[in-house]
Motif scaffolding. Sequence first.
Motif, PDB file in Angstrom:
ATOM      1  N   GLU A  73       0.812  -1.366  -0.129  1.00 21.60           N
ATOM      2  CA  GLU A  73       0.019  -0.058   0.096  1.00 21.60           C
ATOM      3  C   GLU A  73       0.890   1.191  -0.056  1.00 21.60           C
ATOM      4  O   GLU A  73       0.539   2.172  -0.775  1.00 21.60           O
ATOM      5  CB  GLU A  73      -0.890   0.083   1.290  1.00 21.60           C
ATOM      6  CG  GLU A  73      -2.095  -0.983   1.168  1.00 21.60           C
ATOM      7  CD  GLU A  73      -2.677  -0.958   2.529  1.00 21.60           C
ATOM      8  OE1 GLU A  73      -1.981  -0.912   3.486  1.00 21.60           O
ATOM      9  OE2 GLU A  73      -4.057  -1.019   2.471  1.00 21.60           O
ATOM     10  N   LEU A  74       1.848   1.176   0.711  1.00 22.03           N
ATOM     11  CA  LEU A  74       2.748   2.433   0.851  1.00 22.03           C
ATOM     12  C   LEU A  74       3.576   2.622  -0.462  1.00 22.03           C
ATOM     13  O   LEU A  74       3.872   3.579  -1.042  1.00 22.03           O
ATOM     14  CB  LEU A  74       3.835   2.305   2.080  1.00 22.03           C
ATOM     15  CG  LEU A  74       5.007   3.281   2.182  1.00 22.03           C
ATOM     16  CD1 LEU A  74       4.270   4.627   2.552  1.00 22.03           C
ATOM     17  CD2 LEU A  74       6.023   2.591   3.217  1.00 22.03           C
ATOM     18  N   ARG A  75       3.939   1.441  -1.063  1.00 21.68           N
ATOM     19  CA  ARG A  75       4.624   1.590  -2.349  1.00 21.68           C
ATOM     20  C   ARG A  75       3.768   2.213  -3.529  1.00 21.68           C
ATOM     21  O   ARG A  75       3.908   2.974  -4.162  1.00 21.68           O
ATOM     22  CB  ARG A  75       5.308   0.436  -2.888  1.00 21.68           C
ATOM     23  CG  ARG A  75       6.477   0.180  -2.151  1.00 21.68           C
ATOM     24  CD  ARG A  75       7.337  -1.017  -2.806  1.00 21.68           C
ATOM     25  NE  ARG A  75       6.624  -2.397  -2.917  1.00 21.68           N
ATOM     26  CZ  ARG A  75       6.566  -3.240  -1.821  1.00 21.68           C
ATOM     27  NH1 ARG A  75       7.290  -3.154  -0.897  1.00 21.68           N
ATOM     28  NH2 ARG A  75       5.818  -4.345  -1.873  1.00 21.68           N
ATOM     29  N   LYS A  76       2.477   1.633  -3.319  1.00 17.02           N
ATOM     30  CA  LYS A  76       1.516   2.345  -4.417  1.00 17.02           C
ATOM     31  C   LYS A  76       1.099   3.903  -4.101  1.00 17.02           C
ATOM     32  O   LYS A  76       0.858   4.705  -5.297  1.00 17.02           O
ATOM     33  CB  LYS A  76       0.127   1.756  -4.168  1.00 17.02           C
ATOM     34  CG  LYS A  76       0.242   0.306  -4.739  1.00 17.02           C
ATOM     35  CD  LYS A  76      -1.161  -0.160  -5.323  1.00 17.02           C
ATOM     36  CE  LYS A  76      -1.162  -1.410  -6.163  1.00 17.02           C
ATOM     37  NZ  LYS A  76      -1.592  -2.684  -5.706  1.00 17.02           N
ATOM     38  N   VAL A  77       1.227   4.358  -2.834  1.00 15.92           N
ATOM     39  CA  VAL A  77       1.028   5.737  -2.616  1.00 15.92           C
ATOM     40  C   VAL A  77       2.346   6.417  -3.151  1.00 15.92           C
ATOM     41  O   VAL A  77       2.376   7.416  -3.533  1.00 15.92           O
ATOM     42  CB  VAL A  77       0.874   6.188  -1.293  1.00 15.92           C
ATOM     43  CG1 VAL A  77       1.061   7.339  -0.971  1.00 15.92           C
ATOM     44  CG2 VAL A  77      -0.732   5.412  -0.858  1.00 15.92           C
ATOM     45  N   ARG A  78       3.545   5.905  -2.881  1.00 16.95           N
ATOM     46  CA  ARG A  78       4.833   6.318  -2.984  1.00 16.95           C
ATOM     47  C   ARG A  78       4.859   6.859  -4.599  1.00 16.95           C
ATOM     48  O   ARG A  78       5.465   7.621  -5.063  1.00 16.95           O
ATOM     49  CB  ARG A  78       5.901   5.598  -2.566  1.00 16.95           C
ATOM     50  CG  ARG A  78       6.320   5.714  -1.404  1.00 16.95           C
ATOM     51  CD  ARG A  78       7.616   4.982  -1.065  1.00 16.95           C
ATOM     52  NE  ARG A  78       8.054   5.121   0.261  1.00 16.95           N
ATOM     53  CZ  ARG A  78       8.831   4.478   1.024  1.00 16.95           C
ATOM     54  NH1 ARG A  78       9.085   3.216   0.335  1.00 16.95           N
ATOM     55  NH2 ARG A  78       9.100   4.561   2.081  1.00 16.95           N
ATOM     56  N   ARG A  79       4.479   5.800  -5.395  1.00 21.08           N
ATOM     57  CA  ARG A  79       4.573   6.045  -7.014  1.00 21.08           C
ATOM     58  C   ARG A  79       3.909   6.927  -7.476  1.00 21.08           C
ATOM     59  O   ARG A  79       4.145   7.633  -8.602  1.00 21.08           O
ATOM     60  CB  ARG A  79       4.362   4.434  -7.616  1.00 21.08           C
ATOM     61  CG  ARG A  79       2.903   4.369  -7.797  1.00 21.08           C
ATOM     62  CD  ARG A  79       2.731   3.044  -8.248  1.00 21.08           C
ATOM     63  NE  ARG A  79       1.319   2.653  -8.609  1.00 21.08           N
ATOM     64  CZ  ARG A  79       0.673   1.465  -8.850  1.00 21.08           C
ATOM     65  NH1 ARG A  79       1.510   0.412  -9.155  1.00 21.08           N
ATOM     66  NH2 ARG A  79      -0.359   1.232  -9.297  1.00 21.08           N
ATOM     67  N   LEU A 160       8.254  12.132 -13.815  1.00 20.53           N
ATOM     68  CA  LEU A 160       7.058  12.064 -14.447  1.00 20.53           C
ATOM     69  C   LEU A 160       6.792  10.731 -14.950  1.00 20.53           C
ATOM     70  O   LEU A 160       5.668  10.387 -15.058  1.00 20.53           O
ATOM     71  CB  LEU A 160       7.657  12.839 -15.916  1.00 20.53           C
ATOM     72  CG  LEU A 160       7.643  14.455 -15.710  1.00 20.53           C
ATOM     73  CD1 LEU A 160       8.047  14.860 -17.224  1.00 20.53           C
ATOM     74  CD2 LEU A 160       6.414  14.746 -15.630  1.00 20.53           C
ATOM     75  N   MET A 161       7.915   9.913 -14.977  1.00 20.28           N
ATOM     76  CA  MET A 161       7.332   8.351 -15.125  1.00 20.28           C
ATOM     77  C   MET A 161       6.514   7.856 -14.199  1.00 20.28           C
ATOM     78  O   MET A 161       5.791   6.852 -14.484  1.00 20.28           O
ATOM     79  CB  MET A 161       8.792   7.444 -15.107  1.00 20.28           C
ATOM     80  CG  MET A 161       9.939   7.835 -16.330  1.00 20.28           C
ATOM     81  SD  MET A 161       9.062   7.390 -17.769  1.00 20.28           S
ATOM     82  CE  MET A 161       9.307   5.526 -17.818  1.00 20.28           C
ATOM     83  N   GLN A 162       6.579   8.481 -12.987  1.00 23.34           N
ATOM     84  CA  GLN A 162       5.514   7.823 -12.078  1.00 23.34           C
ATOM     85  C   GLN A 162       4.200   8.237 -12.374  1.00 23.34           C
ATOM     86  O   GLN A 162       3.343   7.922 -11.324  1.00 23.34           O
ATOM     87  CB  GLN A 162       6.116   8.230 -10.682  1.00 23.34           C
ATOM     88  CG  GLN A 162       7.324   7.793 -10.124  1.00 23.34           C
ATOM     89  CD  GLN A 162       7.996   8.553  -8.783  1.00 23.34           C
ATOM     90  OE1 GLN A 162       8.900   8.971  -8.879  1.00 23.34           O
ATOM     91  NE2 GLN A 162       7.139   8.148  -7.598  1.00 23.34           N
ATOM     92  N   GLU A 163       4.037   9.167 -13.324  1.00 21.51           N
ATOM     93  CA  GLU A 163       2.823   9.865 -13.506  1.00 21.51           C
ATOM     94  C   GLU A 163       2.166  10.347 -12.240  1.00 21.51           C
ATOM     95  O   GLU A 163       0.967   9.804 -11.902  1.00 21.51           O
ATOM     96  CB  GLU A 163       1.732   8.795 -13.983  1.00 21.51           C
ATOM     97  CG  GLU A 163       2.323   8.139 -15.432  1.00 21.51           C
ATOM     98  CD  GLU A 163       1.258   7.140 -16.155  1.00 21.51           C
ATOM     99  OE1 GLU A 163       0.687   6.469 -15.457  1.00 21.51           O
ATOM    100  OE2 GLU A 163       1.649   6.949 -17.523  1.00 21.51           O
ATOM    101  N   PRO A 164       2.885  11.151 -11.471  1.00 21.75           N
ATOM    102  CA  PRO A 164       2.466  11.735 -10.159  1.00 21.75           C
ATOM    103  C   PRO A 164       1.229  12.706 -10.079  1.00 21.75           C
ATOM    104  O   PRO A 164       1.389  13.158 -11.074  1.00 21.75           O
ATOM    105  CB  PRO A 164       3.758  12.210  -9.569  1.00 21.75           C
ATOM    106  CG  PRO A 164       4.437  12.777 -10.757  1.00 21.75           C
ATOM    107  CD  PRO A 164       3.922  11.829 -12.061  1.00 21.75           C
ATOM    108  N   THR A 165       0.629  12.746  -9.110  1.00 20.07           N
ATOM    109  CA  THR A 165      -0.232  13.800  -8.815  1.00 20.07           C
ATOM    110  C   THR A 165       0.331  14.679  -7.857  1.00 20.07           C
ATOM    111  O   THR A 165      -0.247  15.812  -7.646  1.00 20.07           O
ATOM    112  CB  THR A 165      -1.694  13.186  -8.284  1.00 20.07           C
ATOM    113  OG1 THR A 165      -1.571  12.455  -6.981  1.00 20.07           O
ATOM    114  CG2 THR A 165      -2.412  12.478  -9.332  1.00 20.07           C
ATOM    115  N   MET A 166       1.548  14.742  -7.007  1.00 21.35           N
ATOM    116  CA  MET A 166       1.970  15.381  -6.230  1.00 21.35           C
ATOM    117  C   MET A 166       3.628  15.129  -6.492  1.00 21.35           C
ATOM    118  O   MET A 166       4.192  14.137  -6.771  1.00 21.35           O
ATOM    119  CB  MET A 166       1.647  15.104  -4.617  1.00 21.35           C
ATOM    120  CG  MET A 166       2.289  16.019  -3.646  1.00 21.35           C
ATOM    121  SD  MET A 166       1.719  15.991  -2.377  1.00 21.35           S
ATOM    122  CE  MET A 166       1.935  14.379  -1.492  1.00 21.35           C
ATOM    123  N   ILE A 167       4.338  16.369  -6.228  1.00 18.90           N
ATOM    124  CA  ILE A 167       5.628  16.282  -6.578  1.00 18.90           C
ATOM    125  C   ILE A 167       6.497  16.960  -5.332  1.00 18.90           C
ATOM    126  O   ILE A 167       5.999  17.871  -4.787  1.00 18.90           O
ATOM    127  CB  ILE A 167       6.494  17.218  -7.611  1.00 18.90           C
ATOM    128  CG1 ILE A 167       5.631  16.601  -9.079  1.00 18.90           C
ATOM    129  CG2 ILE A 167       7.604  17.463  -7.837  1.00 18.90           C
ATOM    130  CD1 ILE A 167       6.633  16.153  -9.902  1.00 18.90           C
TER     131      ILE A 167
END
Lengths: 259, 507
Positions: A73-79, A160-167
Amino acid sequence: MLVVENLSKVYDNGTAALKDVSFQVPDGAFLGVIGLSGSGKSTLLRCINRLIEPTSGRIIWDGVDITELRGEELRKVRRKIGMIFQQFNLVKRSTVMVNVLSGRLGYTNPIYALVNHFPKEDRDKALAALERVGLSDKKDNRADALSGGQQQRVGIARALMQEPTMILADEPVASLDPVLAHSILDQLEVLNREDGMTVLCSLHYLDLVQRYSTRVIGLRDGRLVYEGTREEIRNMTDEDFKDIYGQEAERITPGSIMG
Amino acid sequence: MADAPPDFNPSGGPPQDLPDLFTPEETIKRNPIVTGLLALIPGAGHAFIGRSRQGAGYFGLTVVMGLLLYWAQVTTEFEVFPGLWIVLLVVAILFYVFTIFSAVSLAGDAEKFYPRIALILILSFTYLLGWQATEVNLQKFFTEFSDTFDTFSRILWPWNAAIDPIEDVLVVSTPFLAPCPDDPIASSMSELDNEFGAQITLEPGCGVMNEDRTEEPGTDLMLVGTGFVPNTEVVLWWEDPIGEDFRPNYDGETLSVVTDADGNFELAFEAPRYNTPGQAVGIQEHEAVIRQLIDITGYELSENFLLALNRLIITIFQALMATSFGIIFAFPISFLAARNLMWGSPLTRVIYYAVRFIMNVSRSIEPLIWAVIAVIWVGLSPFAGVIALTIHTIAALGKLYSESIESIDSGPIEAVTATGANGLQTIMYAIVPQIIPPYLSFTIYRWDINVRMSTILGFVGGGGIGQILSQWINQSLWSSAGIAVWMIAITVSVLDYASAELRKRFV
């Protein structure tokens, strides 16, 4: 919405880096985090993606308490949270391409790591990311063959590769000269405005904070000592900054506060 | 051994916790007479006036001088030049007197007391005795250098022993029966089986050999040859009943004769020394053999050259095997010996110290000693050398590997973890790329060292080229030894260069 509640961090050696810090960041904000070296900026950013374990307090992002997460779960949030660093933190001996691809690891099957394999779509994504930061011609260079500004752009491509919503950006321009600093922050601004990513960026220079931030929090000795909106920041004087920074406050370019 | 792993303090400076021996100590003013009396015990005077470090030093030096003087008198290791011993005694006494004067003078108002005198006395004592103890002999060094010329030149230029001529040899043989049958054979004649028409006749064709148990001389024989190449040497050989060739030996001489202008010769000799084995029954058929070198048709690499080459290849493989076995063990061990990975809990710290301790011990024992142990273990063989090198390699690489883990940049680990990568992915993308280049570099360096070391290990039975080299040296086969020395030198320098070039690419 990112909500930080009563966050504290005490290191093993007894140093209290964060003391009861609470603040909120609306989605799509460009939050400037200001404060002297050692004021807790890096610790704060690293607590948000749990590179550092908070001692107490909660971090709630999109309704999920990040401090409660474990393992997968943590890794899914991290990505979903990209991070860029003052020292870029690239693997210097690996190629630019591999460094960018490593941003995708949260999505790929871990078994692939043993044979250094990435799916075709990921390679295409990496090329697109490099294109976006203007480094597609450098993809096969070793990371340490690039200049500091280029390395930081690789860092952005990796995020960017993480397709993040937060940086999370920890002093992203502290190792760069003023022109490059603006170029990097311009890129972050684009991600913030056009891609709608929330950006949390610790910054050292007053004029950069005024130029890019939509909100600001100030830390001193691990405590939150200032919180302000875009307008409030722009109306700040050097004296106000010095209350937060102490007398060492400085501008990246001499002269008056930028508009 | 020429093994200098970069494990010293990289900053190059002295360790910071050295006791400060060089700052002057504060002198306490005391009564010079009391000080002088105390100074009869070397160093006690100095201690009395507050210079206890200096006093301890003088005391130690005086004791060491006394012990060395005694040793020089009683040792049987070398001849002590009698006058020299007196000189040493005088120097030691002077030093003793100096310490007393020094103490008395410092107890007064002197700031220092001719420290140079102490230095000169100590150095004279050391080098006078050292010269004797190591039996330095400059006369021999210069006048007898010429003794080495022969050996040295053959080692420096051994290549005439690297090739052998390919000889075209005419061999003609005729039977000789021992003992004679009932019907004695007056003479025997060789078959005509060569293009030259060369033949030999032996008279008589039977008789007795010169045997130890009969103590009788062998039958007198006359060998006549015809049709050989004129004016060319022919050599007598003998073939025993089981087909072994040998050159009969008469008081250290072997027999040969030069053919006349017509290609004929005569040779008178006794049937050679030969002990018929007890289990041989009845009449034994020997052969008298004449060999004549007709022509040299070419040259080929000599047996010893090929032997050295074989052993060289084995040696390189020994180094390769030892390095590979070393990697297999050193890789996991290096993680256990990396401070930054093992500093977390008390248990891992204990493991860290234990691993470091074992590695340091096995590294400080020379591979030569390990080889002696391994030879006892698995016998004289290249494998013994591999074992010795492996043990040393594990310790040396383990240390170098663990140091490269300690020096990795934690930034990429942080960055890759932040992308949501799991543990395996983080190791593969953040740690491995950082440690592989130094690992490769150290490993190539180690292989290079192992090749050099394995050449030495042969001297104690570890196989490889060193073993054949030590045999040749013992047999005074200097040219063959020279071939081996050259092969080692060429291989080592090529590898040295190649490994330096390769390593450059990884750093």
